[in-house]
Design an enzyme around this catalytic site. Structure first.
Site, PDB file in Angstrom:
ATOM      1  N   GLU A 140      34.047 -49.188   3.838  1.00  0.00           N
ATOM      2  CA  GLU A 140      34.913 -49.755   2.818  1.00  0.00           C
ATOM      3  C   GLU A 140      35.227 -48.730   1.728  1.00  0.00           C
ATOM      4  OE1 GLU A 140      31.994 -53.178   3.831  1.00  0.00           O
ATOM      5  OE2 GLU A 140      32.095 -50.991   4.040  1.00  0.00           O
ATOM      6  N   THR A 159      13.619 -46.098  43.716  1.00  0.00           N
ATOM      7  CA  THR A 159      13.840 -45.131  42.636  1.00  0.00           C
ATOM      8  C   THR A 159      13.235 -43.757  42.907  1.00  0.00           C
ATOM      9  OG1 THR A 159      11.847 -45.894  41.490  1.00  0.00           O
ATOM     10  CG2 THR A 159      13.932 -46.985  40.933  1.00  0.00           C
ATOM     11  N   ASP A 202       7.878 -35.783  36.633  1.00  0.00           N
ATOM     12  CA  ASP A 202       9.206 -35.170  36.554  1.00  0.00           C
ATOM     13  C   ASP A 202       9.354 -34.124  35.462  1.00  0.00           C
ATOM     14  OD1 ASP A 202       9.916 -36.896  38.575  1.00  0.00           O
ATOM     15  OD2 ASP A 202      10.841 -38.368  37.235  1.00  0.00           O
ATOM     16  N   ARG A 207      22.131 -33.876  26.887  1.00  0.00           N
ATOM     17  CA  ARG A 207      22.688 -32.570  27.230  1.00  0.00           C
ATOM     18  C   ARG A 207      24.066 -32.665  27.891  1.00  0.00           C
ATOM     19  NH1 ARG A 207      17.830 -33.004  29.381  1.00  0.00           N
ATOM     20  NH2 ARG A 207      18.597 -32.974  31.530  1.00  0.00           N
ATOM     21  N   GLU A 245      13.601 -44.931  30.019  1.00  0.00           N
ATOM     22  CA  GLU A 245      13.714 -44.262  31.325  1.00  0.00           C
ATOM     23  C   GLU A 245      12.295 -43.952  31.788  1.00  0.00           C
ATOM     24  OE1 GLU A 245      16.457 -41.094  31.884  1.00  0.00           O
ATOM     25  OE2 GLU A 245      17.896 -41.857  30.398  1.00  0.00           O
TER      26      GLU A 245
END
Length: 363
Positions: free
Chosen positions: A55, A163, A202, A209, A292
């Site tokens: 505003e 997965t 992992d 990125r 994740e």
């Protein structure tokens, strides 16, 4: 109650608000359009906390033309003095004639701007495109009304719901476009969370990125026994919060030496208390939490009612029964025990499908 012209201007205010999608946190995403005699005389949107509200920017652009104008804003103008002055007061000083808000401010501190405007003789109306405005600030609303973030669990899987292979290999099940899209969802989140299992298997960075961003979300690790390796890539660059159950001084000190903050929140079973963790993240201003993680933590969060919606990318491939599933859940003996979902959207992203499914109680 509202004209087609009103809807067009509010749609524009919502589009402006969305420009702050990745940066406004912990504040809400807000856009504003000022119209006088049918012409747009000022626009503004909130970029980040501490900078002018939508505003204020729109009023500065409008100048004297704000006198007698109609103001369209995606959230009720604030009535309190935080890092910036109250927007309701600024609108009163500008002598606008009408203010249309998409939704009320769910923040108890900021609410009341509409009443203040009405007390000053300004016509105030609320509820135009309210559903769209609420979706835009779904995390802010969740934090203000429930005391916890909006939790979005992202899963990349094969068409048969797998997965990772039995040996843990999961890079990459989905294609490049799906991964870029996943990074866009990371970018809008205030924090990205994973578990020690994913960190060990992992070694992810969990940063943004693949898409441009002005802000990197906080990275959060659920690590009950503080087993995160000091060489883990997720620790690079700091901005990491580790939740544990057993506070081990030597391991805590080592992680803090790598720039991480460690918080112990144990439950009765020696694991991280996940609902208490969400409350702590909300206390820190986290609106949207992007998860994740692997099948175990996914299952725990779902079982403990800590997930609001699933963001699932399905690849056109089959990995078979031996591969890992989406979430480790207890065996069910009745379909009444199933976790019910409602589809919000199904879209093609590259060669993959993107499904946004909300838990039924949040649908």
């Amino acid at each position: 109650m509202f004209s087609e012209e009103d809807r067009q201007h509010m749609s524009r205010a919502l589009a402006l608000a969305a420009l702050g999608m990745n940066t406004a946190t912990p504040n809400p995403r807000v856009g504003c359009v000022i119209v006088n005699r049918g012409a747009v005389v000022g626009e503004g949107w909130h970029f980040k906390a501490g900078e002018p509200h939508a505003e204020a920017l729109a009023l500065a652009a409008a100048g004297d033309k704000a006198h007698g104008a109609t103001v369209y804003v995606s959230l009720e103008p604030c009535s309190h003095h935080g890092r910036t002055p109250p927007c309701a007061d600024a609108l009163i000083r500008a002598d606008v004639s009408r203010v249309v808000a998409a939704m009320r401010d769910p923040n108890p501190q900021g609410a009341g701007g509409g009443k203040k405007l009405e007390a000053a003789g300004i016509r105030f109306e609320c509820g135009l495109l309210e559903d769209e405005a609420r979706e835009l600030n779904i995390g802010f609303v969740a934090r203000m009304t429930r005391g916890r973030p909006w939790v979005r669990m992202k899963i990349a899987a094969s068409l048969d719901g797998r997965t990772a292979l039995a040996n843990g290999q999961s890079q990459w099940i989905t294609g490049d476009e799906a991964r870029r899209d996943g990074h866009a969802w990371r970018a809008r989140a205030c924090a990205v969370l994973t578990g020690i299992g994913t960190v060990s298997a992992d070694d992810p960075r969990l940063d943004v990125r693949e898409v441009p961003t002005d802000r990197q979300p906080l990275r959060v690790i659920v690590d009950s026994r503080l087993e995160t390796p000091l060489t883990a890539r997720i620790l690079q660059g700091g901005n990491v919060l580790v939740f544990c159950a057993a506070d081990q001084p030597e391991r805590r000190a080592a992680l803090e030496g790598r720039g991480a903050e460690v918080v112990a929140i144990p439950n009765a079973h020696g694991k991280v208390d996940l609902p208490a963790m969400l409350a702590e993240l909300a206390r820190r201003g986290i609106n949207e939490l992007h998860v994740e993680s692997g099948t175990k933590l996914n299952g725990s969060m779902l079982r403990e009612g800590c997930v609001d919606e699933l963001l699932v990318y399905l690849a056109p491939a089959l990995l078979g029964d031996a591969a890992q599933g989406m979430a480790s859940l207890a065996a069910m003996t009745s379909l009444d025990e199933r976790i019910a979902l409602a589809f919000r959207s199904v879209d093609r992203v590259g060669d993959d499908l993107r499904i946004l499914a909300r838990l039924k109680e949040q649908a």
